[in-house]
Design an enzyme around this catalytic site. Structure first.
Site, PDB file in Angstrom:
ATOM      1  N   GLY A  13      13.663   6.263   6.714  1.00 11.55           N
ATOM      2  CA  GLY A  13      13.929   5.254   7.722  1.00 11.55           C
ATOM      3  C   GLY A  13      15.217   5.531   8.476  1.00 11.55           C
ATOM      4  O   GLY A  13      15.482   6.645   8.925  1.00 11.55           O
ATOM      5  N   ASP A  62       9.814  -7.797   2.571  1.00 13.20           N
ATOM      6  CA  ASP A  62       9.920  -7.477   3.987  1.00 13.20           C
ATOM      7  C   ASP A  62      11.371  -7.096   4.215  1.00 13.20           C
ATOM      8  O   ASP A  62      12.282  -7.747   3.681  1.00 13.20           O
ATOM      9  CB  ASP A  62       9.514  -8.662   4.872  1.00 13.20           C
ATOM     10  CG  ASP A  62       9.134  -8.202   6.281  1.00 13.20           C
ATOM     11  OD1 ASP A  62       8.420  -7.190   6.390  1.00 13.20           O
ATOM     12  OD2 ASP A  62       9.545  -8.841   7.256  1.00 13.20           O
ATOM     13  N   HIS A 121      20.334  -2.834   0.040  1.00  9.35           N
ATOM     14  CA  HIS A 121      19.788  -4.173   0.198  1.00  9.35           C
ATOM     15  C   HIS A 121      18.661  -4.436  -0.782  1.00  9.35           C
ATOM     16  O   HIS A 121      18.569  -5.503  -1.372  1.00  9.35           O
ATOM     17  CB  HIS A 121      19.290  -4.363   1.637  1.00  9.35           C
ATOM     18  CG  HIS A 121      18.394  -3.257   2.125  1.00  9.35           C
ATOM     19  ND1 HIS A 121      18.752  -1.921   2.068  1.00  9.35           N
ATOM     20  CD2 HIS A 121      17.142  -3.272   2.676  1.00  9.35           C
ATOM     21  CE1 HIS A 121      17.771  -1.169   2.560  1.00  9.35           C
ATOM     22  NE2 HIS A 121      16.788  -1.962   2.922  1.00  9.35           N
ATOM     23  N   HIS A 146       0.833  -1.194   0.000  1.00 10.62           N
ATOM     24  CA  HIS A 146       0.000   0.000   0.000  1.00 10.62           C
ATOM     25  C   HIS A 146       0.875   1.255   0.000  1.00 10.62           C
ATOM     26  O   HIS A 146       0.391   2.366   0.161  1.00 10.62           O
ATOM     27  CB  HIS A 146      -0.930   0.007   1.220  1.00 10.62           C
ATOM     28  CG  HIS A 146      -2.022  -1.010   1.157  1.00 10.62           C
ATOM     29  ND1 HIS A 146      -1.796  -2.364   1.358  1.00 10.62           N
ATOM     30  CD2 HIS A 146      -3.354  -0.886   0.888  1.00 10.62           C
ATOM     31  CE1 HIS A 146      -2.944  -3.021   1.244  1.00 10.62           C
ATOM     32  NE2 HIS A 146      -3.894  -2.155   0.947  1.00 10.62           N
TER      33      HIS A 146
END
Length: 202
Positions: free
Chosen positions: A161, A74, A188, A14
């Site tokens: 982040g 994730d 990553h 989302h």
């Protein structure tokens, strides 16, 4: 390794920024990208204690609900001196009643390192797991890592982040002090996406 052979890929997110990132990657390959939000899919509860498990929950839920191949990710930060925390709970450390506050999360991480008496350098790595799932239950898993260390005080205005606190190995700048293109070559997520494209799209 199963190859992607369709024309439409559902990205189980989302997050508008993440969706746009995958659209830019997939459009040149002739693949239409749609999102969980566009299909009114709820966000499934992430009950696993590892990145692969949680990405699988999201990818399979979206594939089953829509009949389309679905991609989910994730990701998080693992700090060696904190026994790998925050790990899968990286976003949770930033949660407040008014939304996510990563400045607070970085301060919390720094405080825990000091409380633990952790010697510098504070080794850490960003992890990203991508799971591409098909409606028949098959999936392929791709992982990417960015090794480095945490710095304090945090540096840089860009990024998101924990970027202002993370200095990748071999660099003197944090992710937040780099351009998006520079970060993508080291990140990553960039590593995981490269593995995904090589594994299922070429």
């Amino acid at each position: 390794m199963r190859k992607f052979s369709g024309k439409t890929l559902l990205v189980a997110t989302h997050n508008a920024g993440k969706l746009e990132e995958f659209r830019q990657i997939m459009t040149p390959l002739g693949i239409t990208v749609t999102s969980a939000a566009e299909h009114d899919l709820p966000e499934p509860v992430e009950t696993e204690d590892n990145f692969i498990g949680n990405a699988r929950i999201k990818a399979h839920a979206a594939a089953k609900a829509t009949g389309l191949p679905a991609l989910a990710d994730d990701s998080g930060l693992e700090v060696a001196a904190l026994d790998g925390a925050p790990g899968v709970y990286t976003a949770d450390w930033a949660e407040t009643p008014n939304g996510r506050d990563f400045a607070m999360a970085m301060e919390k991480t720094h405080a825990k390192l000091i409380a633990a008496g952790a010697a510098q350098p504070w080794r850490a790595r960003f992890c990203c797991t991508l799971v591409l799932a098909w409606p028949d239950g098959h999936d392929e898993v791709f992982e990417g890592y960015a090794n480095g260390q945490l710095v304090w005080p945090r540096r840089g205005q860009d990024g998101h982040g924990y970027d202002p606190m993370f200095q990748p190995a071999g660099e003197t700048r944090t992710f937040a002090e780099m351009s998006a293109d520079e970060k993508n070559t080291l990140s990553h997520r960039g590593a995981a996406i490269t593995a995904l494209l090589q594994g299922c799209f070429t």
